[in-house]
Scaffold this motif. Structure first.
Motif, PDB file in Angstrom:
ATOM      1  N   PHE A 168     -33.021  26.379  99.423  1.00 17.50           N
ATOM      2  CA  PHE A 168     -32.264  25.241  99.330  1.00 17.50           C
ATOM      3  C   PHE A 168     -31.613  25.055  97.898  1.00 17.50           C
ATOM      4  N   LEU A 169     -31.971  25.013  96.949  1.00 18.22           N
ATOM      5  CA  LEU A 169     -31.413  24.690  95.759  1.00 18.22           C
ATOM      6  C   LEU A 169     -30.314  25.888  95.326  1.00 18.22           C
ATOM      7  N   LYS A 170     -30.436  27.046  95.773  1.00 15.99           N
ATOM      8  CA  LYS A 170     -29.646  27.995  95.418  1.00 15.99           C
ATOM      9  C   LYS A 170     -28.450  27.776  96.444  1.00 15.99           C
ATOM     10  N   GLN A 171     -28.699  27.618  97.708  1.00 16.13           N
ATOM     11  CA  GLN A 171     -27.339  27.056  98.415  1.00 16.13           C
ATOM     12  C   GLN A 171     -26.812  25.982  97.916  1.00 16.13           C
ATOM     13  N   ARG A 172     -27.354  25.090  97.466  1.00 19.80           N
ATOM     14  CA  ARG A 172     -26.686  23.857  97.073  1.00 19.80           C
ATOM     15  C   ARG A 172     -25.987  23.978  96.042  1.00 19.80           C
ATOM     16  N   LYS A 173     -26.082  24.720  95.155  1.00 18.95           N
ATOM     17  CA  LYS A 173     -25.565  25.221  93.609  1.00 18.95           C
ATOM     18  C   LYS A 173     -24.570  26.055  94.195  1.00 18.95           C
ATOM     19  N   ASP A 174     -24.541  27.045  95.165  1.00 19.45           N
ATOM     20  CA  ASP A 174     -23.381  27.871  95.638  1.00 19.45           C
ATOM     21  C   ASP A 174     -22.513  27.044  96.245  1.00 19.45           C
ATOM     22  N   TRP A 175     -23.052  26.257  97.055  1.00 19.90           N
ATOM     23  CA  TRP A 175     -21.868  25.259  97.687  1.00 19.90           C
ATOM     24  C   TRP A 175     -20.948  24.520  96.843  1.00 19.90           C
ATOM     25  N   THR A 176     -21.661  23.804  95.797  1.00 18.74           N
ATOM     26  CA  THR A 176     -21.022  23.035  94.827  1.00 18.74           C
ATOM     27  C   THR A 176     -19.842  23.848  94.232  1.00 18.74           C
ATOM     28  N   GLU A 222      -3.651  16.112  88.958  1.00 19.53           N
ATOM     29  CA  GLU A 222      -5.010  16.568  88.412  1.00 19.53           C
ATOM     30  C   GLU A 222      -5.994  15.185  88.135  1.00 19.53           C
ATOM     31  N   ARG A 223      -5.322  14.054  88.093  1.00 15.77           N
ATOM     32  CA  ARG A 223      -6.174  12.904  88.212  1.00 15.77           C
ATOM     33  C   ARG A 223      -6.629  12.665  89.575  1.00 15.77           C
ATOM     34  N   ALA A 224      -5.921  12.931  90.419  1.00 13.40           N
ATOM     35  CA  ALA A 224      -6.623  13.122  91.920  1.00 13.40           C
ATOM     36  C   ALA A 224      -7.782  13.773  92.136  1.00 13.40           C
ATOM     37  N   LYS A 225      -7.493  15.155  91.723  1.00 13.51           N
ATOM     38  CA  LYS A 225      -8.540  16.369  91.772  1.00 13.51           C
ATOM     39  C   LYS A 225     -10.009  15.715  90.917  1.00 13.51           C
ATOM     40  N   GLN A 226      -9.592  14.844  89.786  1.00 11.41           N
ATOM     41  CA  GLN A 226     -10.855  14.585  89.257  1.00 11.41           C
ATOM     42  C   GLN A 226     -11.628  13.652  89.988  1.00 11.41           C
ATOM     43  N   VAL A 227     -11.020  12.626  90.779  1.00 12.34           N
ATOM     44  CA  VAL A 227     -11.790  11.717  91.513  1.00 12.34           C
ATOM     45  C   VAL A 227     -12.412  12.602  92.700  1.00 12.34           C
ATOM     46  N   VAL A 228     -11.758  13.833  93.317  1.00  9.54           N
ATOM     47  CA  VAL A 228     -12.328  14.283  94.321  1.00  9.54           C
ATOM     48  C   VAL A 228     -13.656  15.043  93.765  1.00  9.54           C
ATOM     49  N   ARG A 229     -13.642  15.774  92.447  1.00  8.46           N
ATOM     50  CA  ARG A 229     -14.799  16.066  91.948  1.00  8.46           C
ATOM     51  C   ARG A 229     -16.048  15.326  91.800  1.00  8.46           C
ATOM     52  N   LEU A 230     -15.594  14.103  91.046  1.00  7.16           N
ATOM     53  CA  LEU A 230     -16.481  13.194  91.070  1.00  7.16           C
ATOM     54  C   LEU A 230     -17.226  12.470  92.569  1.00  7.16           C
ATOM     55  N   HIS A 231     -16.441  12.661  93.314  1.00  7.62           N
ATOM     56  CA  HIS A 231     -17.035  12.454  94.907  1.00  7.62           C
ATOM     57  C   HIS A 231     -17.919  13.727  95.189  1.00  7.62           C
ATOM     58  N   GLU A 232     -17.620  14.701  94.721  1.00  7.64           N
ATOM     59  CA  GLU A 232     -18.469  16.053  95.287  1.00  7.64           C
ATOM     60  C   GLU A 232     -19.933  15.929  94.130  1.00  7.64           C
ATOM     61  N   TYR A 233     -19.586  15.427  92.979  1.00  9.51           N
ATOM     62  CA  TYR A 233     -21.028  15.181  92.171  1.00  9.51           C
ATOM     63  C   TYR A 233     -21.970  14.214  92.930  1.00  9.51           C
ATOM     64  N   ALA A 234     -21.188  13.240  93.375  1.00  6.55           N
ATOM     65  CA  ALA A 234     -21.978  12.396  94.153  1.00  6.55           C
ATOM     66  C   ALA A 234     -22.769  12.840  95.364  1.00  6.55           C
ATOM     67  N   SER A 235     -22.086  13.572  96.061  1.00  4.68           N
ATOM     68  CA  SER A 235     -22.357  14.147  97.238  1.00  4.68           C
ATOM     69  C   SER A 235     -23.627  15.029  96.854  1.00  4.68           C
ATOM     70  N   ALA A 236     -23.260  16.154  95.927  1.00  8.21           N
ATOM     71  CA  ALA A 236     -24.433  17.015  95.795  1.00  8.21           C
ATOM     72  C   ALA A 236     -25.669  16.299  95.436  1.00  8.21           C
ATOM     73  N   ILE A 237     -25.734  15.135  94.684  1.00 10.33           N
ATOM     74  CA  ILE A 237     -26.921  14.618  94.103  1.00 10.33           C
ATOM     75  C   ILE A 237     -27.821  13.861  95.284  1.00 10.33           C
ATOM     76  N   GLN A 238     -26.821  13.404  96.458  1.00 11.70           N
ATOM     77  CA  GLN A 238     -27.451  12.937  97.536  1.00 11.70           C
ATOM     78  C   GLN A 238     -27.979  13.785  98.633  1.00 11.70           C
ATOM     79  N   THR A 239     -27.363  14.904  98.506  1.00  9.19           N
ATOM     80  CA  THR A 239     -28.003  16.298  99.111  1.00  9.19           C
ATOM     81  C   THR A 239     -29.420  16.530  98.771  1.00  9.19           C
ATOM     82  N   VAL A 240     -29.509  16.518  97.525  1.00  4.36           N
ATOM     83  CA  VAL A 240     -30.827  16.955  97.000  1.00  4.36           C
ATOM     84  C   VAL A 240     -31.738  15.592  97.209  1.00  4.36           C
ATOM     85  N   GLN A 241     -31.412  14.527  97.301  1.00  5.35           N
ATOM     86  CA  GLN A 241     -32.364  13.262  96.967  1.00  5.35           C
ATOM     87  C   GLN A 241     -32.795  13.346  98.813  1.00  5.35           C
TER      88      GLN A 241
END
Length: 667
Positions: free
Chosen positions: A327-335, A349-368
């Motif tokens: 699971f942890l390997k798949q999560r890392k690969d997916w991110t 680039e500013r819009a991309k930064q917001v999408v990246r921040l959303h992905e960080y939050a999504s990754a955190i929740q997937t592990v939680q």
């Protein structure tokens, strides 16, 4: 000699064929006389969804036939209501029949991502130049407006200018208790579409932040104030049939245009399938934004950006799980895969930064919330809290993601994912747990000492892994603890207010605290609740003694606790839904039972806001009643009819079941 009679033999097969031929000839003649007018790919002004396309109209004096294609992912289903109709010049034309579709039943999309069918209506007046198709007027119903009976396109699509991207870096958000404004217009809107503007503030200051909503004016315009916890933050919002994230600025207005006409014609059905399949479609079904951070909002609301945002890590097949390591390997690969996809987006680039921040939050929740991957009850090590350090979530930039409240929640409870930490807490709690099992009284000092010890260990755990005890994550946890305390209608002490390290958050709760004190003072003047002395009998006799007071009445008994979030939520829902007022008017009595796990001062404060009769059970009474009725947790419910018979007993709040049981008790 008997007479012989001759009975001629008729060839019924030949007669049947002749009859069928005559019927066919009549049908052909009728069709020829009908003078069918065919309009391929007819123009329409606007549609509530690009998935439903009209391929061809067949107009005659016997019927109006709409040949349609529905586009979606293979295997997905849709329903066309039996009561669908056409309307033109104030007249209604009802649905007479269908081809390749059964009204009011689920119809699946085939492997090509399409489903073709025909709808047959009453014939429309030949003088009609355009008409509307309505499946209904409820939210989500299919509606196509301004369908032309002419062969030419008669509409015009507005062209919108691109917004120049700002070269300034995104500003670091700051805590702020304020509001922003979302305003704009839906072009092509009709009141019958029954659309709304609604969303959730998802406050990182107050975990009970309210949703926001407003109606749309007949001309499609709208404006709504949105509660904000930061100077810049992402907000989830429904704008008509559009749903996504917008970044608002506190004290300013984000103006948006949703052009349903544009989306209807640029978002053809086949293109819709491509978007659903994550293909790159840069200019379809989007908002047009102006105001602060317009370049960011125009970027993150493009279909390709939204598809990256909504594309979640795939789960194992139903009934299957994977190991924690896998699971942890798949999560890392997916991110990593998502980050590469974000790099290729044709947005600023500013819009991309917001999408990246959303992905960080999504990754955190997937592990939680890893149970769908590793199985219910399976635990990891310290990977959850380490992700917060890896992704640098202890800064206010996460507010842009619209998920800061979830990130704070993940950090606050990260220790529950760590198997070693959980085992340590179990050992600490063993003495009190053993007393609870046998119904022994537990001194409040014991509980307070245990909670203090656990809190100390949790703080040490966070500091050890993050290397600090300061920053927005810690300030967010302080706010969450204050919010939960006030959920129990208990004012914060001066000491608790002083522990709120951020001045904005401290001021917010100081004001909120004073309002709560005023509410509690007002409640004391009312007489809607009564706290009774608890009979000193065993559990079964205690309940019988309590119910004697209400002999001949239907009764609902609510077993609840001040510490129990689901209990508090259920009480509010039962009240706000109008069910409680409805049954109170019918003479139903409401009894609320708690026990010593609910601190007495908090219990009294909360009881003052709950219309009904309140009793405080001893641990022994609580234990005996839970055993008698087979309750497995809190909240639990009993419904007793007018004769004293139990007609309902269950753990967990189910509004429909409780309502049915009370109706039965009233018979």
């Amino acid at each position: 000699m008997p007479l012989l009679y001759y009975k001629p033999k008729y060839n019924y097969q030949i007669m049947r064929k002749i009859l069928l031929l005559l019927i066919a000839m009549i049908a052909v003649t009728t069709q020829l006389n009908a003078k069918v007018k065919v309009v391929k790919n007819p123009w329409c002004d606007v549609s509530t969804t690009p998935q439903l396309q009209i391929d061809q109209l067949e107009l005659s004096d016997t019927a109006t036939v709409m040949r349609c294609t529905y586009y979606s992912n293979p295997g997905w289903w849709f329903i066309i209501a039996k009561g669908s109709w056409l309307q033109a010049d104030g007249k209604k034309y009802v649905l007479k029949g269908t081809q390749n579709l059964k009204p009011n039943e689920r119809e699946k999309v085939d492997s090509t991502g399409t489903r073709k069918f025909a709808l047959v209506f009453e014939p429309i007046d030949p003088k009609v130049s355009e008409f509307d198709f309505l499946e209904g007027t409820a939210k989500g119903d299919f509606q196509i407006w301004g369908i032309s009976t002419d062969k030419r396109n008669k509409g015009k699509i507005t062209e919108y200018k691109d917004i120049t991207e700002s070269k300034e870096p995104l500003a670091m958000p700051e805590w702020r208790s304020g509001k922003g404004t979302l305003a704009g217009r839906i072009i092509g809107y009709r009141p019958e579409m029954n659309m709304k503007i609604e969303g959730s503030s998802r406050s990182a200051i107050n975990s009970n932040g309210k949703d926001f909503y407003t109606d749309i004016a007949p001309d499609g315009s709208f404006s709504v104030d949105v509660p904000m916890y930061a100077t810049h933050q992402g907000v989830y919002v429904h704008i008509g049939n559009w749903y996504g994230i917008l970044v608002l600025t506190e004290g300013d207005t984000c103006r948006v245009t949703l052009d349903l006409t544009e989306n209807t014609h640029r978002m053809g059905g086949s293109r819709y399938v491509n978007v659903r399949n994550r293909a790159t479609v840069p200019d379809l079904n989007r908002l047009h934004c102006q105001g602060p951070l317009a370049d960011v909002n125009n970027g993150i609301t493009t279909p390709e950006a939204r598809m990256v945002i909504w594309n979640r890590m795939p789960r194992p097949k139903k009934g299957q799980t994977i190991s924690v390591e896998e699971f942890l390997k798949q999560r890392k690969d997916w991110t990593e895969k998502k980050m590469k996809a974000i790099d290729t987006l044709r947005i600023g680039e500013r819009a991309k930064q917001v999408v990246r921040l959303h992905e960080y939050a999504s990754a955190i929740q997937t592990v939680q919330y890893a149970a769908p991957y590793i199985g219910q009850g399976a635990r990891m090590g310290n990977e959850n809290i380490l992700m917060h350090k890896e992704l640098d979530t202890n800064n206010m930039m996460i507010a842009y993601s619209g998920e800061f409240d979830s990130v704070i929640n993940s950090f606050e409870f990260a220790h529950f994912s760590d198997s070693l930490f959980v085992e340590r807490m179990k050992k600490l709690s063993e003495p009190i747990n053993e007393k609870q099992k046998v119904g022994e009284t537990i001194a409040s000092e014991e509980i307070e000492a245990l909670n203090a010890k656990i809190k100390q260990y949790v703080n040490e755990y966070r500091i050890t892994h993050l290397g600090t005890d300061k920053g927005p994550l810690f300030e967010g946890i302080e706010a969450a603890e204050a919010s939960r305390a006030m959920e129990t209608d208990t004012p914060l002490t001066d000491e608790m207010l002083a522990k709120l390290s951020n001045p904005v958050i401290r001021e917010y709760y100081t004001v909120k605290n004073e309002k709560l004190r005023q509410i509690l003072e007002e409640r004391k003047k009312g007489n809607n609740f009564t706290i009774y002395e608890t009979p000193s009998t065993d559990g079964e006799h205690f309940l019988a003694d309590v119910c004697k007071t209400y002999e001949g009445k239907a009764i609902m008994v609510d077993f609840w606790g001040t510490w129990c979030g689901p209990c508090r939520h259920a009480i509010k829902q039962f009240d706000s839904s109008g069910m409680k007022a409805k049954y109170k008017d019918k003479g139903v009595k409401f009894i609320y039972l708690t026990d010593d796990k609910s601190p007495e001062d908090i219990w009294r404060n909360m009881a003052s806001g709950m219309d009904g009769d309140h009793y405080r059970m001893t641990p022994k009474q609580s234990h005996e009643l839970f055993s008698k009725f087979g309750f497995t947790g809190w909240p639990s419910y009993l419904v007793i009819d007018k004769t004293g018979r139990y007609v309902y007993k269950r753990t967990g709040y189910r509004a429909d079941e409780i309502s049915s049981a009370i109706d039965k008790a009233l018979e």
